[in-house]
Motif scaffolding. Sequence first.
Motif, mmCIF file in Angstrom:
data_model
loop_
_atom_site.group_PDB
_atom_site.id
_atom_site.type_symbol
_atom_site.label_atom_id
_atom_site.label_comp_id
_atom_site.label_asym_id
_atom_site.label_seq_id
_atom_site.Cartn_x
_atom_site.Cartn_y
_atom_site.Cartn_z
ATOM 1 N N VAL A 49 -9.443 -15.763 -8.038
ATOM 2 C CA VAL A 49 -10.560 -14.911 -8.448
ATOM 3 C C VAL A 49 -10.340 -13.448 -8.071
ATOM 4 C CG1 VAL A 49 -11.967 -15.238 -6.358
ATOM 5 C CG2 VAL A 49 -13.095 -14.796 -8.540
ATOM 6 N N SER A 50 -9.573 -13.192 -7.000
ATOM 7 C CA SER A 50 -9.336 -11.810 -6.568
ATOM 8 C C SER A 50 -8.555 -11.023 -7.622
ATOM 9 C CB SER A 50 -8.565 -11.784 -5.240
ATOM 10 O OG SER A 50 -9.341 -12.341 -4.217
ATOM 11 N N VAL A 51 -7.609 -11.701 -8.292
ATOM 12 C CA VAL A 51 -6.838 -11.040 -9.350
ATOM 13 C C VAL A 51 -7.782 -10.666 -10.491
ATOM 14 C CG1 VAL A 51 -4.836 -11.199 -10.874
ATOM 15 C CG2 VAL A 51 -4.895 -12.545 -8.781
ATOM 16 N N TYR A 52 -8.593 -11.629 -10.894
ATOM 17 C CA TYR A 52 -9.521 -11.383 -11.997
ATOM 18 C C TYR A 52 -10.518 -10.278 -11.659
ATOM 19 C CZ TYR A 52 -7.839 -15.433 -14.578
ATOM 20 O OH TYR A 52 -7.047 -16.305 -15.291
ATOM 21 N N ARG A 53 -11.012 -10.285 -10.439
ATOM 22 C CA ARG A 53 -11.961 -9.243 -10.029
ATOM 23 C C ARG A 53 -11.335 -7.854 -10.164
ATOM 24 N NH1 ARG A 53 -14.096 -9.818 -4.241
ATOM 25 N NH2 ARG A 53 -15.184 -7.923 -4.844
ATOM 26 N N ALA A 54 -10.094 -7.725 -9.687
ATOM 27 C CA ALA A 54 -9.409 -6.425 -9.743
ATOM 28 C C ALA A 54 -9.158 -6.003 -11.192
ATOM 29 C CB ALA A 54 -8.094 -6.497 -8.972
ATOM 30 N N LEU A 55 -8.715 -6.951 -12.012
ATOM 31 C CA LEU A 55 -8.412 -6.648 -13.417
ATOM 32 C C LEU A 55 -9.680 -6.284 -14.193
ATOM 33 C CD1 LEU A 55 -5.865 -9.508 -14.143
ATOM 34 C CD2 LEU A 55 -5.355 -7.074 -14.159
ATOM 35 N N ILE A 56 -10.733 -7.067 -13.993
ATOM 36 C CA ILE A 56 -11.980 -6.826 -14.735
ATOM 37 C C ILE A 56 -12.614 -5.509 -14.319
ATOM 38 C CG2 ILE A 56 -14.343 -7.659 -15.078
ATOM 39 C CD1 ILE A 56 -13.160 -10.537 -14.903
ATOM 40 N N ARG A 57 -12.611 -5.249 -13.020
ATOM 41 C CA ARG A 57 -13.222 -4.005 -12.525
ATOM 42 C C ARG A 57 -12.542 -2.792 -13.156
ATOM 43 N NH1 ARG A 57 -11.947 -0.217 -8.849
ATOM 44 N NH2 ARG A 57 -10.081 -1.363 -8.305
ATOM 45 N N ARG A 58 -11.205 -2.780 -13.126
ATOM 46 C CA ARG A 58 -10.481 -1.625 -13.645
ATOM 47 C C ARG A 58 -10.581 -1.552 -15.176
ATOM 48 N NH1 ARG A 58 -9.584 3.344 -13.128
ATOM 49 N NH2 ARG A 58 -9.297 2.973 -10.901
ATOM 50 N N LEU A 112 6.845 -6.793 -4.387
ATOM 51 C CA LEU A 112 6.449 -7.178 -3.025
ATOM 52 C C LEU A 112 5.254 -8.130 -3.057
ATOM 53 C CD1 LEU A 112 6.875 -3.791 -1.166
ATOM 54 C CD2 LEU A 112 7.867 -5.957 -0.403
ATOM 55 N N MET A 113 4.338 -7.878 -3.995
ATOM 56 C CA MET A 113 3.183 -8.763 -4.141
ATOM 57 C C MET A 113 3.626 -10.174 -4.515
ATOM 58 S SD MET A 113 0.121 -8.551 -6.964
ATOM 59 C CE MET A 113 1.250 -9.026 -8.290
ATOM 60 N N PHE A 114 4.594 -10.266 -5.447
ATOM 61 C CA PHE A 114 5.086 -11.588 -5.841
ATOM 62 C C PHE A 114 5.881 -12.243 -4.702
ATOM 63 C CE2 PHE A 114 4.522 -9.997 -10.321
ATOM 64 C CZ PHE A 114 3.514 -10.905 -10.642
ATOM 65 N N TYR A 165 -8.237 -8.980 -2.459
ATOM 66 C CA TYR A 165 -8.740 -8.228 -3.609
ATOM 67 C C TYR A 165 -8.280 -6.775 -3.545
ATOM 68 C CZ TYR A 165 -12.275 -5.559 -6.208
ATOM 69 O OH TYR A 165 -12.914 -4.674 -7.032
ATOM 70 N N CYS A 166 -8.299 -6.183 -2.329
ATOM 71 C CA CYS A 166 -7.864 -4.783 -2.158
ATOM 72 C C CYS A 166 -6.405 -4.608 -2.568
ATOM 73 C CB CYS A 166 -8.040 -4.342 -0.707
ATOM 74 S SG CYS A 166 -9.750 -4.076 -0.243
ATOM 75 N N THR A 167 -5.563 -5.553 -2.176
ATOM 76 C CA THR A 167 -4.134 -5.467 -2.485
ATOM 77 C C THR A 167 -3.902 -5.473 -3.990
ATOM 78 O OG1 THR A 167 -3.706 -6.695 -0.428
ATOM 79 C CG2 THR A 167 -1.866 -6.463 -1.967
ATOM 80 N N TYR A 168 -4.565 -6.402 -4.685
ATOM 81 C CA TYR A 168 -4.449 -6.439 -6.141
ATOM 82 C C TYR A 168 -4.973 -5.135 -6.752
ATOM 83 C CZ TYR A 168 -3.486 -11.488 -5.959
ATOM 84 O OH TYR A 168 -2.934 -12.724 -5.725
ATOM 85 N N SER A 169 -6.072 -4.635 -6.198
ATOM 86 C CA SER A 169 -6.697 -3.425 -6.746
ATOM 87 C C SER A 169 -5.783 -2.216 -6.640
ATOM 88 C CB SER A 169 -8.019 -3.133 -6.028
ATOM 89 O OG SER A 169 -8.978 -4.111 -6.341
ATOM 90 N N TRP A 170 -5.016 -2.114 -5.538
ATOM 91 C CA TRP A 170 -4.090 -0.980 -5.381
ATOM 92 C C TRP A 170 -3.100 -0.939 -6.553
ATOM 93 C CZ3 TRP A 170 -2.973 -2.725 0.271
ATOM 94 C CH2 TRP A 170 -4.006 -2.283 1.111
ATOM 95 N N HIS A 198 0.835 -1.205 0.000
ATOM 96 C CA HIS A 198 0.000 0.000 0.000
ATOM 97 C C HIS A 198 0.873 1.259 0.000
ATOM 98 C CE1 HIS A 198 -3.409 2.563 1.851
ATOM 99 N NE2 HIS A 198 -3.576 2.448 0.549
ATOM 100 N N GLY A 199 1.948 1.219 0.780
ATOM 101 C CA GLY A 199 2.859 2.359 0.852
ATOM 102 C C GLY A 199 3.501 2.662 -0.487
ATOM 103 N N PHE A 200 3.981 1.626 -1.172
ATOM 104 C CA PHE A 200 4.624 1.829 -2.473
ATOM 105 C C PHE A 200 3.613 2.255 -3.539
ATOM 106 C CE2 PHE A 200 8.218 -0.523 -0.639
ATOM 107 C CZ PHE A 200 9.265 0.246 -1.130
ATOM 108 N N CYS A 201 2.388 1.737 -3.437
ATOM 109 C CA CYS A 201 1.356 2.163 -4.397
ATOM 110 C C CYS A 201 1.019 3.640 -4.208
ATOM 111 C CB CYS A 201 0.094 1.313 -4.230
ATOM 112 S SG CYS A 201 0.245 -0.361 -4.898
ATOM 113 N N LYS A 202 0.923 4.073 -2.957
ATOM 114 C CA LYS A 202 0.636 5.485 -2.677
ATOM 115 C C LYS A 202 1.743 6.387 -3.215
ATOM 116 C CE LYS A 202 -0.901 6.936 1.314
ATOM 117 N NZ LYS A 202 -1.005 7.085 2.784
ATOM 118 N N ALA A 203 2.974 5.855 -3.183
ATOM 119 C CA ALA A 203 4.121 6.634 -3.671
ATOM 120 C C ALA A 203 4.335 6.461 -5.174
ATOM 121 C CB ALA A 203 5.372 6.197 -2.921
ATOM 122 N N ASN A 204 3.418 5.746 -5.845
ATOM 123 C CA ASN A 204 3.491 5.490 -7.285
ATOM 124 C C ASN A 204 4.731 4.696 -7.690
ATOM 125 O OD1 ASN A 204 1.063 6.585 -8.306
ATOM 126 N ND2 ASN A 204 1.886 8.653 -8.025
#
Length: 369
Positions: free
Chosen positions: A301-310, A253-255, A266-271, A239-245
Motif C-alpha cells: 500500500v505504501s507504493v500505491y500511496r506514493a504513486l497516487i499522491r504524486r 538501491l530500493m530494489f 512510504y517516505c522512501t517511495y515518495s522520495w 535519500h542521498g541519491f534522491c537529493k542528488a537527482n
Amino acid sequence: MGLLTWMWKIYKRMVQVGVVPNMYIYNCLFHACSKSGDVERAEQLLNDMDIKGVLPDIFTYNALISLYCRKGMHYEALSIQDRMEREGISLDIVSYNSLIYGFCKEGRMREAMRMFSEIKNATPNHVTYTTLIDGYCKTNELKHALKMRELMEAKGLYPGVVTYNSILCKLCQDGRIRDANRLLNEMSERKIQADNITCNTLINAYCKIGDLKSALKFKNKMLEAGLKPDPFTYKALIHGFCKANELESAKELMFSMLDAGFSPSYCTYSWIVDGYSKKDNMDAVLALPDEFLSRGLCLDVSVYRALIRRSCKSAYAYWIVGKASAASSILEEMARRRLMITVKLYRCFSTSDASENKVSQDLLESCGG
C-alpha cells in the motif's frame, strides 16, 4: 498465546490453588513487567507481595526503578529509592544507572549529574559513563560529553563501541566529519569493532553533505567487516541519491533493499516518485508498478500511496491552470494501471499537509467520486 500471557495465566492459577509464589517467581514477573513496560501489573504485584508478607529484594526494586525511569516516572522511581533506604537496602550500580538513565532520557543532565555525585557503596561502570556521555551529546553539550569521557578513562574504564557511537553521532550532526573520522581511526587503533550504528552514522552524514562516493565506500567497508546493511543504511543512501537527482541509482538501491527482505517506508517511495515528478518524468512514475512486477515483487500500500499522491498532484497542477486534457490523460493512465483513490487510501494521506488533502478531495469531486 504469547509467552507473557502464558506466564501470567500460570501465576493466576498458582494463586487460585493457594500456592504462594517465592521471591524468585516474583522477580521473574517483575522482570517481565519491566521489559514489557507494564506499570499497572508491576504495582499490583508489589501490592500482592506486601499483602502476603513477602519482602522485596534488590532485584525487585531494580526492576521497578528501571520500569519507572524508562516510562519517565521519576517521582515513582525516587519513591522506590526512599523505600529501599528505609528498609536498609543499599542501591547498587544497576539502581543508580537506571536513575541516571531516566534523567538523561529527559535531557535533565543537572539531575543526572547530581545522582552521579551521590553514588555510594557502588562503583560507576561503563554503563554509567556511557549513559551520561550520550545524555550530554543529545543535549548538545559535546564539551561536557568529552570531559566525561576523560573522567571515564582516568578511572581505568575505556570507551566501547556504544560510547564511541554517541560521540560520533553528535560530531556528524554538527557536520564535523573530519573529527568523526579521527574518532573512527582511534577506534581502529584500539581494536574496537565498528557496528551497524557506527557505519550508518557515517553513511548518513556523507549522504547529507552530498558525498555519495564516500557513503558508498563506507557501505563497502561495512560489508568487508562482515556487517550487513539494515533498513537505515538503505534509507540513508536512497535519500542521498534522491537529493542528488541520481534517481536510477536510488531506485536500484530500493530494489536491493526489497531483495534483502526489507520493506521501504512510504517516505522512501515518495522520495523516488517525487524525484521523477520534479524532472517531469511521469512516465517513469507510472511505470513503477510494472517494474515491480517484472522483478517478481509485490506492491504494498505504501507504493500505491506514493504513486497516487504524486499523480493526483500532477493532474491537479494541470487542471488548476485549465489544462484539462493533460489532467485527464494522467487520470486515465492511473485508471488503466488501477492507481485510483479509495476512501481507505484517502484517509491514509498525511493530515499534516492540508494542500495534498485538498488536491485529492478536489479530484475525487471532479471525477464524481
